[in-house]
Write an enzyme that holds these catalytic residues in place. Structure first.
Site, PDB file in Angstrom:
ATOM      1  N   GLY A 122       0.765  -1.236   0.000  1.00 13.25           N
ATOM      2  CA  GLY A 122       0.000   0.000   0.000  1.00 13.25           C
ATOM      3  C   GLY A 122       0.794   1.283   0.000  1.00 13.25           C
ATOM      4  O   GLY A 122       0.348   2.295  -0.531  1.00 13.25           O
ATOM      5  N   ASP A 182      -4.656   2.259  11.002  1.00 12.07           N
ATOM      6  CA  ASP A 182      -6.055   1.985  11.301  1.00 12.07           C
ATOM      7  C   ASP A 182      -6.121   1.502  12.754  1.00 12.07           C
ATOM      8  O   ASP A 182      -6.070   2.302  13.672  1.00 12.07           O
ATOM      9  CB  ASP A 182      -6.560   0.940  10.301  1.00 12.07           C
ATOM     10  CG  ASP A 182      -8.058   0.777  10.291  1.00 12.07           C
ATOM     11  OD1 ASP A 182      -8.675   0.768  11.371  1.00 12.07           O
ATOM     12  OD2 ASP A 182      -8.624   0.623   9.201  1.00 12.07           O
ATOM     13  N   LYS A 210      -6.298   6.995  10.916  1.00  7.25           N
ATOM     14  CA  LYS A 210      -7.701   6.801  11.276  1.00  7.25           C
ATOM     15  C   LYS A 210      -7.770   6.541  12.786  1.00  7.25           C
ATOM     16  O   LYS A 210      -7.968   5.406  13.226  1.00  7.25           O
ATOM     17  CB  LYS A 210      -8.255   5.618  10.483  1.00  7.25           C
ATOM     18  CG  LYS A 210      -9.760   5.547  10.455  1.00  7.25           C
ATOM     19  CD  LYS A 210     -10.264   4.277   9.798  1.00  7.25           C
ATOM     20  CE  LYS A 210      -9.902   4.148   8.347  1.00  7.25           C
ATOM     21  NZ  LYS A 210     -10.471   2.922   7.742  1.00  7.25           N
ATOM     22  N   PHE A 258     -13.886   2.604   4.761  1.00  7.85           N
ATOM     23  CA  PHE A 258     -12.893   1.756   4.118  1.00  7.85           C
ATOM     24  C   PHE A 258     -12.306   2.530   2.945  1.00  7.85           C
ATOM     25  O   PHE A 258     -12.950   2.731   1.928  1.00  7.85           O
ATOM     26  CB  PHE A 258     -13.465   0.414   3.668  1.00  7.85           C
ATOM     27  CG  PHE A 258     -12.377  -0.567   3.380  1.00  7.85           C
ATOM     28  CD1 PHE A 258     -11.862  -1.344   4.404  1.00  7.85           C
ATOM     29  CD2 PHE A 258     -11.827  -0.667   2.118  1.00  7.85           C
ATOM     30  CE1 PHE A 258     -10.810  -2.223   4.156  1.00  7.85           C
ATOM     31  CE2 PHE A 258     -10.785  -1.540   1.864  1.00  7.85           C
ATOM     32  CZ  PHE A 258     -10.274  -2.322   2.888  1.00  7.85           C
TER      33      PHE A 258
END
Length: 179
Positions: free
Chosen positions: A45, A104, A132, A153
């Site tokens: 990512g 996250d 987040k 998401f």
């Protein structure tokens, strides 16, 4: 490209990404002026973020890669962290910056930070494109943060859902994919 109707609103535009990454590169360069850094990209990512970020860093920069997972094909962390690819180089006495796409739950990054600290780097910092905090389950905080995002998401600019949508040049969310 996939049908655009599967996405929600554009949350962060291509231009906003470019501007913030330029600012992060400048901040990192100032913080490590006269030093060398090793940037550790967390695959897959963070690859797009890394590519743009290192072009904005003006100090001597080396790169290496790690692949870790706690998600698989799910939208939620399993809580079990697996290292799929470890570093190719040693990090002892080096200034290391972990470059991550998103924090996250924080479980993966918390594990990774502790794992790398055991290798005795000179410094260990965390740079994340997205944060987040609403989802945080582990005690972890980035030293450099691009954007704080809401609890959706997120896909685009390297972030995926089941290996898709990484190629989007902006950040969006999957419609109907609330967490």
């Amino acid at each position: 490209m996939e049908n655009q109707s599967t996405f929600g609103e554009v949350m962060i535009t291509e231009e906003q990404l470019k501007q913030r990454i330029k600012e992060l590169g400048k901040q990192i360069s100032e913080d490590f002026k006269g030093e060398e850094i090793l940037v550790v990209c967390i695959l897959k990512g963070a690859v797009l973020f890394l590519s743009d970020l290192i072009r904005e860093i003006t100090v001597d920069t080396k790169i290496d890669f790690m692949a870790v997972t706690s998600y698989g094909a799910s939208t939620k962390s399993s809580g079990v962290v697996r290292i799929l690819k470890d570093l190719d180089t040693g990090i002892e006495d080096q200034n290391v910056i972990i470059v991550e796409d998103i924090i996250d739950s924080g479980i993966t990054l918390h594990y990774l930070r502790d794992y790398l600290m055991g290798r005795m780097p000179k410094t260990l910092k965390i740079c994340t494109l997205l944060d987040k905090p609403e989802r945080r389950e582990a005690d972890i905080k980035a030293d450099y943060t691009g954007f704080e995002v809401e609890n959706k998401f997120i896909v685009g600019y390297g972030l995926d859902y089941d290996q898709k949508y990484r190629n989007l040049p902006y950040i969006t969310c999957l419609e109907g994919c609330e967490i």
